[in-house]
Design a protein around this motif. Structure first.
Motif, PDB file in Angstrom:
ATOM      1  N   TRP A 414     -88.870  45.049 -83.392  1.00  0.00           N
ATOM      2  CA  TRP A 414     -87.800  43.982 -83.958  1.00  0.00           C
ATOM      3  C   TRP A 414     -86.973  44.553 -84.920  1.00  0.00           C
ATOM      4  N   HIS A 424     -80.073  49.625 -80.883  1.00  0.00           N
ATOM      5  CA  HIS A 424     -80.290  48.128 -80.466  1.00  0.00           C
ATOM      6  C   HIS A 424     -80.845  47.721 -79.322  1.00  0.00           C
ATOM      7  N   LEU A 425     -80.533  48.517 -78.216  1.00  0.00           N
ATOM      8  CA  LEU A 425     -80.965  48.088 -76.778  1.00  0.00           C
ATOM      9  C   LEU A 425     -82.363  48.639 -76.530  1.00  0.00           C
TER      10      LEU A 425
ATOM     11  N   LEU C 147     -88.136  38.793 -73.594  1.00  0.00           N
ATOM     12  CA  LEU C 147     -86.704  39.393 -73.759  1.00  0.00           C
ATOM     13  C   LEU C 147     -85.779  38.093 -74.170  1.00  0.00           C
ATOM     14  N   TRP C 150     -86.540  36.844 -77.656  1.00  0.00           N
ATOM     15  CA  TRP C 150     -86.038  37.805 -78.339  1.00  0.00           C
ATOM     16  C   TRP C 150     -84.413  37.751 -78.762  1.00  0.00           C
ATOM     17  N   LEU C 182     -76.818  32.474 -70.881  1.00  0.00           N
ATOM     18  CA  LEU C 182     -77.521  33.561 -70.236  1.00  0.00           C
ATOM     19  C   LEU C 182     -79.092  33.409 -70.868  1.00  0.00           C
ATOM     20  N   ALA C 299     -87.169  38.868 -61.835  1.00  0.00           N
ATOM     21  CA  ALA C 299     -86.190  39.993 -62.001  1.00  0.00           C
ATOM     22  C   ALA C 299     -84.930  39.466 -62.546  1.00  0.00           C
ATOM     23  N   LEU C 300     -84.367  38.393 -61.853  1.00  0.00           N
ATOM     24  CA  LEU C 300     -82.968  37.697 -62.324  1.00  0.00           C
ATOM     25  C   LEU C 300     -83.146  37.264 -63.672  1.00  0.00           C
ATOM     26  N   ALA C 303     -82.886  40.081 -65.747  1.00  0.00           N
ATOM     27  CA  ALA C 303     -81.351  40.828 -65.744  1.00  0.00           C
ATOM     28  C   ALA C 303     -80.644  39.684 -66.735  1.00  0.00           C
ATOM     29  N   VAL C 306     -81.123  40.844 -70.092  1.00  0.00           N
ATOM     30  CA  VAL C 306     -80.764  41.869 -70.470  1.00  0.00           C
ATOM     31  C   VAL C 306     -79.293  41.829 -70.554  1.00  0.00           C
ATOM     32  N   LEU C 307     -78.613  41.160 -69.992  1.00  0.00           N
ATOM     33  CA  LEU C 307     -77.130  40.960 -70.073  1.00  0.00           C
ATOM     34  C   LEU C 307     -76.704  40.434 -71.388  1.00  0.00           C
ATOM     35  N   VAL C 309     -78.876  40.899 -74.142  1.00  0.00           N
ATOM     36  CA  VAL C 309     -78.794  41.695 -75.151  1.00  0.00           C
ATOM     37  C   VAL C 309     -77.804  42.760 -74.982  1.00  0.00           C
ATOM     38  N   ILE C 310     -77.348  43.253 -74.065  1.00  0.00           N
ATOM     39  CA  ILE C 310     -76.204  44.020 -73.935  1.00  0.00           C
ATOM     40  C   ILE C 310     -74.828  43.569 -74.668  1.00  0.00           C
ATOM     41  N   ARG C 311     -74.723  42.263 -74.287  1.00  0.00           N
ATOM     42  CA  ARG C 311     -73.631  41.741 -75.015  1.00  0.00           C
ATOM     43  C   ARG C 311     -74.008  41.294 -76.523  1.00  0.00           C
ATOM     44  N   VAL C 313     -75.782  43.532 -78.306  1.00  0.00           N
ATOM     45  CA  VAL C 313     -75.556  44.725 -78.882  1.00  0.00           C
ATOM     46  C   VAL C 313     -74.363  45.372 -79.100  1.00  0.00           C
TER      47      VAL C 313
ATOM     48  N   TYR D  15     -68.577  35.579 -68.766  1.00  0.00           N
ATOM     49  CA  TYR D  15     -69.955  35.712 -68.800  1.00  0.00           C
ATOM     50  C   TYR D  15     -70.545  35.265 -67.294  1.00  0.00           C
ATOM     51  N   LEU D  19     -72.584  36.856 -64.592  1.00  0.00           N
ATOM     52  CA  LEU D  19     -74.104  36.384 -64.372  1.00  0.00           C
ATOM     53  C   LEU D  19     -74.252  36.045 -62.763  1.00  0.00           C
ATOM     54  N   ALA D  26     -79.433  39.403 -56.985  1.00  0.00           N
ATOM     55  CA  ALA D  26     -80.803  38.925 -56.819  1.00  0.00           C
ATOM     56  C   ALA D  26     -80.980  38.092 -55.632  1.00  0.00           C
ATOM     57  N   LEU D 102     -81.519  44.747 -59.391  1.00  0.00           N
ATOM     58  CA  LEU D 102     -80.994  44.219 -60.493  1.00  0.00           C
ATOM     59  C   LEU D 102     -81.192  45.195 -61.947  1.00  0.00           C
ATOM     60  N   SER D 106     -77.851  45.862 -64.149  1.00  0.00           N
ATOM     61  CA  SER D 106     -78.005  45.753 -65.727  1.00  0.00           C
ATOM     62  C   SER D 106     -77.627  47.154 -66.047  1.00  0.00           C
ATOM     63  N   TYR D 113     -69.982  48.419 -70.378  1.00  0.00           N
ATOM     64  CA  TYR D 113     -69.784  48.182 -72.108  1.00  0.00           C
ATOM     65  C   TYR D 113     -69.320  49.350 -72.466  1.00  0.00           C
TER      66      TYR D 113
END
Lengths: 672, 531, 317, 219
Positions: A414, A424-425, C147, C150, C182, C299-300, C303, C306-307, C309-311, C313, D15, D19, D26, D102, D106, D113
């Motif tokens: 964390w 970060h990732l 996730l 988180w 998301l 998994a979706l 994902a 994760v998107l 998270v990427i945003r 980050v 977004y 998505l 998926a 997926l 990702s 990005y």
């Protein structure tokens, strides 16, 4: 005092082993002498370890060796003390267990085995105390050799023999990497003593990175880090169970010890990038280890794979620690290292417990495959309870100790996520991996406990199993109690571990949580109190019992009856889920990773139609991709190489000297 | 319809090759031929006939010891393309004689052979899976209920017994899932033994017999008219189909010709029954996958069809409509007009619901590619009805045997190619559409006249055959009368007897959690196959 | 005074968290019934059922050990414990300081561990089936859950759930970051999977072979069954409360302010009821997934997280 | 509309576009994929309209309308029509399993990005954070074209990619000249039309039941 205790413990463990060897003609006596002697030695060692942990300044002990400059140097500091505690503490419990276990199990070569075990324990102790390259290697090598000698319980079985040789080869390859790393350091520091390494000016970053990579591969091989883990699940299970317990619980920890020493003491200042590499490798090891454990139906091999998983979790903590140490955040590094050390301790405890319980099962049934067990909770209640506690703890479920250290690892991740941009990732991704590991481990140990100990016995030996003698129950019970204790009062072991942290990391603020609290990584967040959670749980249950009392009526009796089972009265052992059946969805999910082949052989008498086969047999061939892609080529190469070398060289010391010479020349050539 | 001569010639050649020069084929009625009782008439000839395209229909054994003979085993072989039914028979001296199994070559005989053996005390040899079929393990070994000297009133004994032996699938980690006989839902009892590895079905063993009621024995000695009531109760969801098959059998025994209006009305009722069940099945299929929309709306539609059945016959399951010689109630003009008004409406409603349900992605994802039954297995196992047509095998009594009134109204069977659950669902959907269409045509072309013809005395010991395409598939009923004009022996072969074998085949290597769906897509009768 | 208020708040929370889920279960059922043109059961049917079951005797399979007897109590207590950590009408909860999201997830894991163990204890194939399937779904849904929570915690800057809710409720809607949808998608999928609802599992099915959660309960009866069902209800309730409070934090009562309680209660009940009704609609319009397709959905969910998270980050909060 | 709301709104929509693209990956179900594509069309039309509202450029409303009609209505319906005509199986074939797909998606988004970040920081527009998600959408579409075996699903990937590029164009230039956009739409229609006609011609090829596919589906 320290040196006295050291000699006492080492000599007692080793000498009792030697005595056992001498008395080999009377195995029973030899075994008794060996075990009691080792127990005395390990207990002395525990005192030594505690003294080391308590001491403020490191103590030293030095002897001059036969060759000038090649002496034995030992150093008694807190970090060594912690690992010494693992060696001797768990060694004591394992020998206690081994005393009755030896009589039940293989009785033919008891003396030899006790001899090896004594020297194995002693050399592990010297490994963590060693303070120069020569001592370290002498101990490290003898640890590997005695571990190797402890392996083949049954010489006749080909796979056992193969596992033993695989172990030896892996050890030697790993050792070679470590040796090179050490020798480069020694060349730079101009001395073989570790203190010189610590004092020497730091090398340039590429050199340090190279050394770190060598050490990581070398120690990673010993620790069972993926992809260098292949030997571990093959070798650990073939040893007698209490030895497997020491191998999985303690021996692989010496490799982590070596890595910590390297990273934090010899290679300072650290580079943050190494941490990310370690973190990634740790995450991969954890996930794949858990997955492979789940797909394994041999109880001990499953436990061995789970060691790979837990080493992965420890490496994740260690990786974060290295990252923060490298980026100058000492307190967070300390926290992450604390998480790693705490998990090291916890894993040592519950893995030893689980291996001892597996040994107890093995002694009672002579069956190691989950597919042949079942229903043992009725026949062996104490072993079953101990195994369940171990399973609960290793699955990382609160309030046992596994949760405490995994939670700290999450916390470390964390704060990693709040580091610089690139990490970060990695933080959340690694956390997701850890969560996956948690889920897989829970599935794996639900399966092990449920299929192995609950339900109906699947075979005759399981049906007739007898509870282990009291001498084997006590060590397990003690370990189970430790699991719960360390989970409920995590502050105490953490306070001990905080003393072991390398000098440059110190974080007194982390330990404000008190003996019952689990500190959060960021001191703004309140600590977690497992005992408070348990107390609330108890209160809830109490309230519920009260409600149930008030609601229950007089006619509401509890009856015991055959299971409902769709109205079919006969409950057959075959009609419960098998271990392979339980994990089949996982195997299907990971099919791309496993290359398992399943064949359903349909046998029909020639004139019978295919719709009504005479018999059907399912065959499963499972091949690990690591085996075929990584390990077999390495193994072949090493065998070819060693054959060639063995033609020229004989004694192993000379081999090393040749290594030394060659490397030194090489380095002289390369270094500008 | 007479059997075409070239086909008879081919048949004669095969019979001579199998049984020797003495054996002959003789026509024994419209579309029927018989090969006289001969040694090997069953065990040698039947595989030969199956080899040239015959399909094993029903096995009918009779205890003729009272007539100075022994046991006689008759097999009805159907030639669907030729529209012919061939009876072959083999005599046995009596109980205890050896019956040579043909299951290895003709897997379709699997269950019926076992039934014959246990009901008549024949010793079944060379059968790959000989064992109890209808009587369970608790029945004492010497009890053979269908022998004529066994009293019908005598109950089955209950003796201690060992559990049934199942074929074992060996291999590390292979385990079993025993399902039933009591299920959590309200369905009939049956025991399914799955041999699985986790989620994968390796093999399925089906044990039925929990619904055995002794129906065939109950027919014996009953007046002909009473038999209809018994036939209606063979399988609750096929009341009319079974009654019709029984009536046809007795009518062919008595050589009655049925008035045209009765034939039309019977067809109307048969289609109504098909509609109610097909629509109900579509709903049940949706229910199995938790698709609430389909489940509730198809159930609602099924209610509509049941209500119209009540309108026509006074009973939601068409009980009491069929009778010997015709139908009991005529369709009043007002009713006919109401039906004519209702049909287009319900068709739109039904098609709308089916369009949404069968086209829903989540439904298609569950139905497609699951429980696939190959056309080869269909032929080998003698699968009939929608299950066969869903695998692309064109088997439909209505078309193949040129039955009235379908012959006149232009009927062709509905086919789907892939043999999976989706195919079986689509066959049901399209057959329901075809039935609605057929009902419109039946109502439009309904002849006037009587609805019932009087019966004559039946010839003793002759065999009358009823042959009906029920909603579940082909129903074969054979009836024989005694010299007193009462029933002497009735044998009914429900389509389920054949199709259960197909289910076991279709689910192999599928997922355990897909089994209920496959099962529902076949929707077989336990009662009908357990008799 | 404040202490008394805190006790009062805790009492309301406890009552709400233990019994409101039973009504929510009723709402889901009622909506499904209505959409199927049926009238449906009374809203409090679940409570009536539980009371009836509590009064009944219990039949324990003779194959089972103490694990089987212990499991209902353990699973209930673990779920109830988590329910004490998830905010309902107010963001102050009795165990707020301990409500770390990892602990919450692992406590739910403990509850599941016990249930699966008890399932294997019965030595019947169905229970084993349930244990295997549930472990599978759980192992794959846990990463997605970690996730998504988180990310939520990251946006809020804390790992404690009540605090996340508080931070979210402080911000105006426009301030909310685009990662919210998301995370919502990810969390909703996981919540449906963890609660064994359509399309992952069908709580109303009677087909043993298709069951995931229910098959583990087949051998339970009387109070044991009641506790298991109540535990499942608690789980559903806290999932809905979590989603309602994290993503639609409207009208939450402030701690120690008595005047805000009625609005908080009303708002909480209304929001969770709407979510329950939406769940009912979803369950009516979708068929269950084929077992191995469950992984696609999980998994979706992963994902989507994760998107998020990427945003987070690259662009920041 | 104030700037803040505008940027949030555009970002939210972009977004959603991303998505939905991930959701297409998926999905193994063809019909659902086409429905998701339709949703993409609606979302893009919304973005155009929102930008039009903010900037006051009237031609953007035209773009929104045309997007709505072509991407939201015409192309999906055309695909549905083709699907029904040749009776395609509902399942789209991929050579990757969904979880792997997926992961790939990702990863591609992450790459988008990292590639897009410097560009975005250099961009003068308020909607610069959208750049990465539009690039991500385009990447995902491209990967789908690589991964899919059958023509229709490849076309799906192409359309996704085009959606990403469209989003990029509309948010980074605040509306290209209408003429350019019309040109793009024309290309799109031609591409979709050609694929559809090809598919209809090859109908027989799709009609048969592939045994391998069935065995794959079972599990």
């Amino acid at each position: 005092m320290l040196s006295l205790l050291f000699f006492l413990s080492i000599l007692l463990t080793a000498a009792s082993g030697a005595a056992a060897l001498a008395l080999q003609s009377r195995p029973a006596l030899a075994h008794r002498v060996g075990c009691w002697g080792q127990l005395a030695g390990t207990l002395a060692g525990v005192v030594l370890a505690i003294l080391c942990l308590a001491s403020d300044a490191p103590g030293h002990l030095r002897f001059d060796g036969p060759v000038p400059g090649l002496g034995f140097t030992l150093r008694f500091d807190a970090l060594a003390g912690f690992f010494l505690l693992l060696v001797f503490g768990l060694g004591a419990l394992a020998t206690t267990f081994g005393l009755p276990y030896g009589f039940i199990g293989h009785s033919s070569s008891l003396g030899t085995r006790d001899f090896c075990l004594g020297f194995f324990l002693a050399s592990m102790a010297v490994v963590v105390l060693a303070d120069d390259v020569f001592t370290f290697f002498a101990a490290w090598e003898s640890m590997s050799v005695f571990a190797f000698l402890l392996l083949p319980g049954e010489h006749e079985k080909r796979e056992v023999r193969e596992a033993a040789y695989l172990f030896l080869i892996a050890s030697q390859v790993g050792t070679a990497f470590i040796l090179v790393a050490f020798l480069v350091l020694a060349h730079h520091a101009g001395s073989l003593e570790f203190d010189a390494f610590r004092r020497a000016a730091p090398l340039s970053l590429p050199w340090r990175s190279g050394i770190f990579a060598l050490a990581l591969i070398g120690f990673g091989t010993k620790a069972g880090m993926i992809p260098f883990h292949v030997w571990l699940p093959k070798a650990h299970p073939v040893a007698p169970s209490h030895v497997s317990a020491l191998m999985s619980g303690v021996m692989i920890k010496t490799a982590l010890y070596g890595l910590i020493r390297f990273a934090f003491e010899f290679l300072a200042p650290l580079d943050a990038f190494w941490g990310l590499v370690v973190l990634t490798l740790g995450a991969v090891s954890a996930v794949l280890g858990a997955l492979f454990a789940l797909l394994e139906h041999d109880l001990k091999r499953m436990l061995a794979y789970s060691s790979v998983e837990n080493v992965g979790i420890i490496l994740m903590g260690l990786g974060v620690a290295i990252f923060f140490a490298g980026s100058g955040k000492g307190d967070w590094a300390a926290y992450a290292l604390l998480a790693a050390l705490f998990h090291t301790l916890n894993h040592a405890v519950f893995k030893t417990l689980l291996f001892l319980a597996a040994g107890s099962v093995l002694a009672a049934t002579r069956e190691a495959s989950l597919e042949h067990l079942g229903g043992l909770a009725r026949r062996m209640p104490a072993t079953a309870v101990c195994f369940l506690v171990g399973a609960w703890a290793i699955s990382g479920l609160p309030p046992a100790n596994g949760f405490a250290s995994e939670w700290m690892t999450y916390q470390a991740l964390w704060v990693l996520a709040s580091g610089s941009a690139g990490t970060h990732l990695l933080g959340p991704i690694a956390a997701a991996c850890l969560a996956l590991v948690g889920g897989l481990a829970a599935a794996c140990f639900v399966r092990a406990a449920g299929v192995g100990f609950l339900g109906l016995p699947r075979t005759e030996p399981a049906r007739r199993a007898e509870e282990a003698p009291r001498g084997m129950i006590w060590p397990m019970a003690a370990l189970a109690a430790l699991c719960l204790f360390a989970g409920l009062a995590p502050g105490l072991p953490l306070a001990m571990l905080a003393g072991c942290l390398p000098r440059q990391l110190s974080a007194p603020s982390l330990l404000l949580a008190g003996p019952l609290g689990l500190p959060a990584a960021r001191s703004v967040e309140p600590p977690l109190y497992p005992l408070a959670i348990v107390a609330t749980l108890a209160a809830l249950l109490l309230g519920l019992t009260f409600v149930r009392r008030r609601l229950g009526t007089a006619s509401a009796a509890t009856r015991v009856h055959g299971p409902w089972n769709c109205g079919y009265p006969i409950v057959a052992p075959r009609a419960q889920y098998s271990a392979s059946g339980f994990s089949q969805p996982f195997a299907y999910f990971a099919r791309k990773l496993l290359s398992r082949k399943k064949l359903l052989d349909v046998h029909a008498r020639h004139h019978y139609s295919p719709y009504l086969p005479e018999s059907l047999v399912l065959r499963v061939h499972s091949v690990s991709p690591f085996d075929t892609l990584v390990y077999q080529p390495v193994k072949r190469f090493v065998i070819r190489l060693s054959k060639r070398v063995s033609r020229l060289q004989t004694g192993s010391l000379r081999l090393y000297l040749a290594f030394l010479l060659g490397t030194v020349i090489l380095l002289l050539l390369i270094q500008p | 319809m007479p059997i075409p001569q070239p086909f008879l010639d081919e048949l004669q050649a095969v019979v001579i090759r199998a049984l020797g020069a003495g054996a002959t084929v003789s026509p024994s009625g419209p579309g029927r031929a018989r090969v006289g009782p001969a040694a090997g008439g069953y065990s040698v000839l039947v595989p030969e006939l199956v080899a040239i395209g015959g399909r094993l229909g029903a096995l009918v054994a009779t205890d003729r010891r009272g007539l100075g003979e022994g046991l006689l085993l008759e097999a009805l072989i159907l030639f669907d393309t030729a529209g012919a039914l061939v009876e072959v028979s083999e005599p046995f001296p009596g109980p205890g004689a050896t019956l040579r199994s043909i299951t290895a070559r003709v897997p379709a005989a699997h269950w019926q052979e076992r039934e014959v053996a246990e009901m008549f005390g024949l010793e079944l040899v060379l059968h790959p899976d000989a064992g109890r079929r209808l009587l369970h393990e608790h029945t004492p070994p010497g009890d053979h209920p269908l022998l004529r000297d066994r009293d019908a009133a005598q109950r089955l004994e209950f003796a201690a017994a060992s559990p049934p032996a199942f074929r074992q699938v060996r291999g590390e980690g292979v385990h079993e899932i025993p399902v039933g006989p009591i299920h959590a839902g309200i369905i009939e009892p049956g025991h399914f033994r799955f041999f699985v590895l986790g989620e994968r079905i390796l093999h399925l063993d089906i044990r039925l017999g929990y619904q055995h009621k002794g129906t065939e024995k109950l027919f014996e000695g009953k007046p002909l008219g009473l038999g209809v009531h018994l036939a209606e109760r063979i399988s609750g969801d096929t009341t009319f189909g079974h009654a019709l098959a029984y009536c046809q059998a007795v009518e062919s025994l008595c050589k009655v010709s049925i008035p045209a209006r009765a034939v039309w009305l019977r067809a109307l009722a048969l289609e109504l029954e098909r509609l109610a069940n097909h629509v109900g099945d579509l709903g049940a299929l949706c229910g199995d996958i938790g698709y609430a929309f389909g489940a509730s709306h198809f159930s609602r539609l099924r209610g509509e069809f049941l209500n119209k059945s009540e309108l026509v016959s006074g009973n939601r399951y068409l009980r009491g409509l069929c009778c010997l010689g015709g139908v009991r109630f005529d369709l009043e003009d007002a009713m006919a007009r109401e039906l004519e008004r209702w049909l287009p409406r319900v068709r739109v409603d039904f098609e709308e619901v089916a369009d949404i349900a069968l086209e829903a992605d989540s439904v298609a994802a569950r139905f497609e590619g699951v429980g696939t039954l190959s056309p080869r297995a269909v032929r080998d196992l003698g699968i009939v009805g929608p299950a066969a047509r869903a695998s692309g095998v064109a088997l439909d009594v209505r078309a193949d045997f040129k039955c009235e009134p379908y012959r006149d109204l232009g009927f062709s069977p509905v086919l789907e190619p892939s043999g999976d659950v989706m195919s079986r669902a689509r066959v049901r959907f399209r057959e329901a559409q075809a039935s609605l269409e057929m009902m419109v045509r039946l109502l439009a072309s309904m002849p006037r006249g009587a609805t019932r013809a009087p019966l004559s005395t039946p010839a003793p010991f002759a065999m009358g055959i009823g042959h009906v395409e029920g909603w579940r598939g082909e129903i074969l009923t054979c009836a024989m009368a005694g010299p007193d004009g009462q029933l002497w022996r009735v044998r009914t072969r429900d389509p389920s007897v054949q199709n259960w074998l197909g289910l076991a085949q279709a689910v192999e290597m599928n997922l355990v959690s897909d089994f209920p769906l496959c099962n529902k897509s076949f929707n077989l009768s336990y009662s009908g196959s357990d008799l | 005074m404040t202490f008394a208020l805190d006790i009062g708040f805790a009492a309301i929370h406890l009552a709400l968290v233990l019994f409101w889920p039973l009504v929510l279960v009723g709402i889901v059922r009622r909506v499904k019934a209505r959409l199927a043109c049926r009238r449906g059961l009374p809203l409090l049917q679940e409570l009536t059922d539980l009371l009836k079951l509590f009064r009944k005797g219990e039949v324990i399979p003779d194959t089972a050990t103490w694990v089987f007897r212990l499991a209902p109590w353990g699973t209930w207590a673990a779920s109830a414990l988590v329910a004490l950590m998830v905010p309902t009408f107010s963001w102050s909860v009795p165990l707020g300081a301990q409500a770390d999201f990892i602990l919450v997830i692992y406590l739910l894991g403990s509850s599941r561990f016990l249930r699966n163990l008890a399932a294997l204890d019965t030595a019947t194939a169905f229970a084993g089936l349930a244990a295997s399937r549930e472990s599978f779904v759980a192992a794959l849904s846990e990463p997605a859950m970690v996730l998504s929570l988180w990310c939520a915690g990251w946006v809020a800057g804390t790992s404690r759930i009540p605090e996340m809710v508080w931070r979210f409720s402080e911000k105006a809607a426009a301030e909310l970051s685009p990662v919210h949808p998301l995370i919502l998608v990810a969390l909703v999928i996981v919540a449906i999977a963890e609660n064994a609802r359509v399309p992952f599992d069908d709580p109303t099915t009677h087909l043993e072979l298709t069951m995931i959660h229910e098959a583990a309960l087949l051998e339970y009866s009387g109070p044991g069954l009641a506790l298991m069902q109540w535990g499942a209800g608690l789980h559903l309730g806290l999932s809905l409360a979590l989603i309602a409070n994290l993503f639609f934090p409207i009208g939450l009562a402030a701690p120690a302010e008595l005047g805000t309680v009625p609005l908080g209660l009303f708002s909480f009940m209304a929001r969770t009821s709407v979510l329950a009704a939406l769940l009912g609609v979803l369950e009516s319009t979708m068929a269950r997934l084929r077992f191995f397709r469950i992984t696609d959905w999980l998994a979706l969910s992963g994902a989507a997280a994760v998107l998020a998270v990427i945003r987070l980050v690259t662009v920041g909060r | 509309m104030d700037t803040h709301t505008f940027s949030r709104l555009v970002e939210l929509t972009s977004y959603s576009v991303l998505l939905v693209a991930v959701a297409v990956v998926a999905q193994r179900n063809l019909a659902t994929s086409i429905r998701l594509l339709r949703l993409e069309g609606f979302l893009l039309a919304m973005v155009s309209a929102v930008i039009g509202l903010y900037t006051g450029e009237s031609h953007l409303f035209w773009v929104a309308a045309i997007t709505f009609v072509i991407k939201g209505l015409a192309i999906p319906s055309f695909f549905f029509h083709v699907m029904h005509r040749i009776g395609l199986p509902h399942d789209a074939e991929r050579s990757l399993t969904v979880p792997l797909g997926l992961m790939l998606a990702s990863g591609l988004t992450l790459v988008a990005y990292h590639v897009g970040r410097p560009l975005a920081l250099a961009s003068p527009w308020i909607t610069r954070d959208v750049l990465a998600s539009s690039l991500g959408t385009a990447f995902i579409g491209l990967s789908l074209m690589i991964v899919c075996r059958k023509a229709l699903t490849q076309m799906l990937g192409f359309l996704l990619m085009e959606d990403g590029i469209f989003l990029f164009g509309i948010t980074e230039t605040y509306g290209m000249p209408l003429l350019v956009e019309l040109g793009i739409f024309f290309d799109l229609i031609v591409a979709a039309g050609v694929t559809g006609i090809l598919l209809l011609r090859m109908g027989g090829d799709f009609g048969h039941v592939d045994v391998d596919r069935l065995s794959d589906l079972r599990g």
